[in-house]
Design a protein around this motif. Sequence first.
Motif, PDB file in Angstrom:
ATOM      1  N   ASP A   1     -24.919  19.132 -50.679  1.00 13.34           N
ATOM      2  CA  ASP A   1     -24.150  20.364 -50.915  1.00 13.34           C
ATOM      3  C   ASP A   1     -25.123  21.516 -51.160  1.00 13.34           C
ATOM      4  O   ASP A   1     -26.201  21.315 -51.716  1.00 13.34           O
ATOM      5  CB  ASP A   1     -23.296  20.206 -52.177  1.00 13.34           C
ATOM      6  CG  ASP A   1     -22.062  19.366 -51.929  1.00 13.34           C
ATOM      7  OD1 ASP A   1     -21.556  19.385 -50.804  1.00 13.34           O
ATOM      8  OD2 ASP A   1     -21.609  18.700 -52.879  1.00 13.34           O
ATOM      9  N   GLY A   2     -24.718  22.701 -50.765  1.00 16.29           N
ATOM     10  CA  GLY A   2     -25.497  23.883 -51.131  1.00 16.29           C
ATOM     11  C   GLY A   2     -26.698  24.154 -50.258  1.00 16.29           C
ATOM     12  O   GLY A   2     -27.492  25.033 -50.551  1.00 16.29           O
ATOM     13  N   VAL A   3     -26.851  23.378 -49.177  1.00 15.10           N
ATOM     14  CA  VAL A   3     -27.999  23.616 -48.295  1.00 15.10           C
ATOM     15  C   VAL A   3     -27.566  24.477 -47.105  1.00 15.10           C
ATOM     16  O   VAL A   3     -28.258  25.400 -46.707  1.00 15.10           O
ATOM     17  CB  VAL A   3     -28.598  22.273 -47.801  1.00 15.10           C
ATOM     18  CG1 VAL A   3     -29.678  22.503 -46.770  1.00 15.10           C
ATOM     19  CG2 VAL A   3     -29.166  21.485 -48.972  1.00 15.10           C
ATOM     20  N   LEU A   4     -26.395  24.155 -46.560  1.00 16.73           N
ATOM     21  CA  LEU A   4     -25.950  24.810 -45.333  1.00 16.73           C
ATOM     22  C   LEU A   4     -25.032  25.991 -45.618  1.00 16.73           C
ATOM     23  O   LEU A   4     -24.433  26.087 -46.686  1.00 16.73           O
ATOM     24  CB  LEU A   4     -25.206  23.796 -44.461  1.00 16.73           C
ATOM     25  CG  LEU A   4     -26.033  22.600 -43.984  1.00 16.73           C
ATOM     26  CD1 LEU A   4     -25.132  21.591 -43.312  1.00 16.73           C
ATOM     27  CD2 LEU A   4     -27.127  23.041 -43.044  1.00 16.73           C
ATOM     28  N   SER A   5     -24.941  26.868 -44.616  1.00 15.08           N
ATOM     29  CA  SER A   5     -24.053  28.023 -44.751  1.00 15.08           C
ATOM     30  C   SER A   5     -22.606  27.582 -44.529  1.00 15.08           C
ATOM     31  O   SER A   5     -22.362  26.575 -43.848  1.00 15.08           O
ATOM     32  CB  SER A   5     -24.441  29.087 -43.724  1.00 15.08           C
ATOM     33  OG  SER A   5     -24.239  28.584 -42.436  1.00 15.08           O
TER      34      SER A   5
ATOM     35  N   GLY B   1     -25.604  12.689 -49.929  1.00 11.09           N
ATOM     36  CA  GLY B   1     -24.950  13.767 -49.190  1.00 11.09           C
ATOM     37  C   GLY B   1     -24.047  14.523 -50.137  1.00 11.09           C
ATOM     38  O   GLY B   1     -24.150  14.379 -51.359  1.00 11.09           O
ATOM     39  N   GLY B   2     -23.156  15.319 -49.600  1.00 10.43           N
ATOM     40  CA  GLY B   2     -22.268  16.097 -50.459  1.00 10.43           C
ATOM     41  C   GLY B   2     -20.854  16.045 -49.952  1.00 10.43           C
ATOM     42  O   GLY B   2     -20.603  15.559 -48.847  1.00 10.43           O
ATOM     43  N   ILE B   3     -19.932  16.527 -50.772  1.00 12.70           N
ATOM     44  CA  ILE B   3     -18.525  16.538 -50.370  1.00 12.70           C
ATOM     45  C   ILE B   3     -18.317  17.561 -49.246  1.00 12.70           C
ATOM     46  O   ILE B   3     -17.642  17.279 -48.258  1.00 12.70           O
ATOM     47  CB  ILE B   3     -17.621  16.916 -51.576  1.00 12.70           C
ATOM     48  CG1 ILE B   3     -17.925  16.041 -52.791  1.00 12.70           C
ATOM     49  CG2 ILE B   3     -16.144  16.860 -51.201  1.00 12.70           C
ATOM     50  CD1 ILE B   3     -17.450  14.632 -52.704  1.00 12.70           C
TER      51      ILE B   3
END
Lengths: 212, 153
Positions: free
Chosen positions: A5-9, A100-102
């Motif tokens: 989470d928080g890496v991609l736009s 990974g992230g949600i």
Amino acid sequence: MHISDGVLSPMVIAVGFGITLVLLVITLWWNRNDGNVAEQIPKLSVMTGAFFVASLIHIPVPPTSVHLILNGLMGVVLGLLAYPAIFIGLILQALLFQHGGITTIGINSVIMGIPALISYGIFKVGYRKGIPPAIIGAISGGFAIFLAVIFLATALITTGEEFIGIAKLVTISHIPIIIIEAVITGSVVAFLVKVKPELLPIDVEVTKDEDN
Amino acid sequence: MKIIRYLSVLTLILVLFMTLMPVASAHRVYIKEQIKEVQIWTYYGGGTPMVDADVEIYSIKDGQEELYLEGMTDQDGMFYFEPKLGVSQYRTIVSATGHSTDKKIDLAGGIQQEEAELPLFMRMFVGFGYLAGLAGIGMLFAARKIKREHSNN
């Protein structure tokens, strides 16, 4: 291989979910025509379970740490259903292991799922051409990881990373995984062809002909 | 002229009185404690340190987050930073090749305990439980379909 989470736009996240949704509908709808869904469910559950825990097997490759992915094996054994299976596996990994992230479940499914579908295609074509199942299985298993690395690097370009640099770094660190998964996929396929060829998404008749 | 003489006598008396006063300091002094260095360790699941990962430290003051400094972890996944005077809350974000995590650090509260979570093998069982449940639901639908086909025949 799992993007956090928080890496991609938000744009990339939305595109990831969009592609995943479309592919889920296509793969599930396509599979409906094959009938015998009940027969597929146990196989689907076992493979999803294997995919779910495979990511816990870490191999430290300085300067990073890599883990098994098994997307090639999923593609070869499950065929088109590999995509929904990977999607479910990723949800469980994100919720229970924080891998990974949600928000990135969509894009992570794309990164690991599309190579699984492609390796299924390679396996099917290679098998028809008469390449020994173990060898074509190993090629499919290894190639799925390499493709996933390329997809990952592509997704990370959007964060300002340089494609060649990141692709090189991730590919080099994944070389052990490519080899291990090629061996795993090759041996599983060789085993299944001998013991229970109907578990593989190939025409059983061809296998029977070979047996005779 | 008389006035000047009176004033000088008065001043002299005042000065004499001042010598009688006890020693006192007019300046209040303060002590402010400061933690000189914060050390953070970053590692991947499985314990491998995150080498050369990007680190961003945000200072939090009055609820406002502000980028304080950026850097990279060393060969052991360690990163050290000197806190700002008077700021005790920080958000640290560590990322490398798509992996990213953030943690809020409160120096005033001391070192935080890790949040309690289920042991790994329990979480694995939970995952298998969900899968078994999903398989069950799938089987249920498949069974209904088979039953319908039978009754149609």
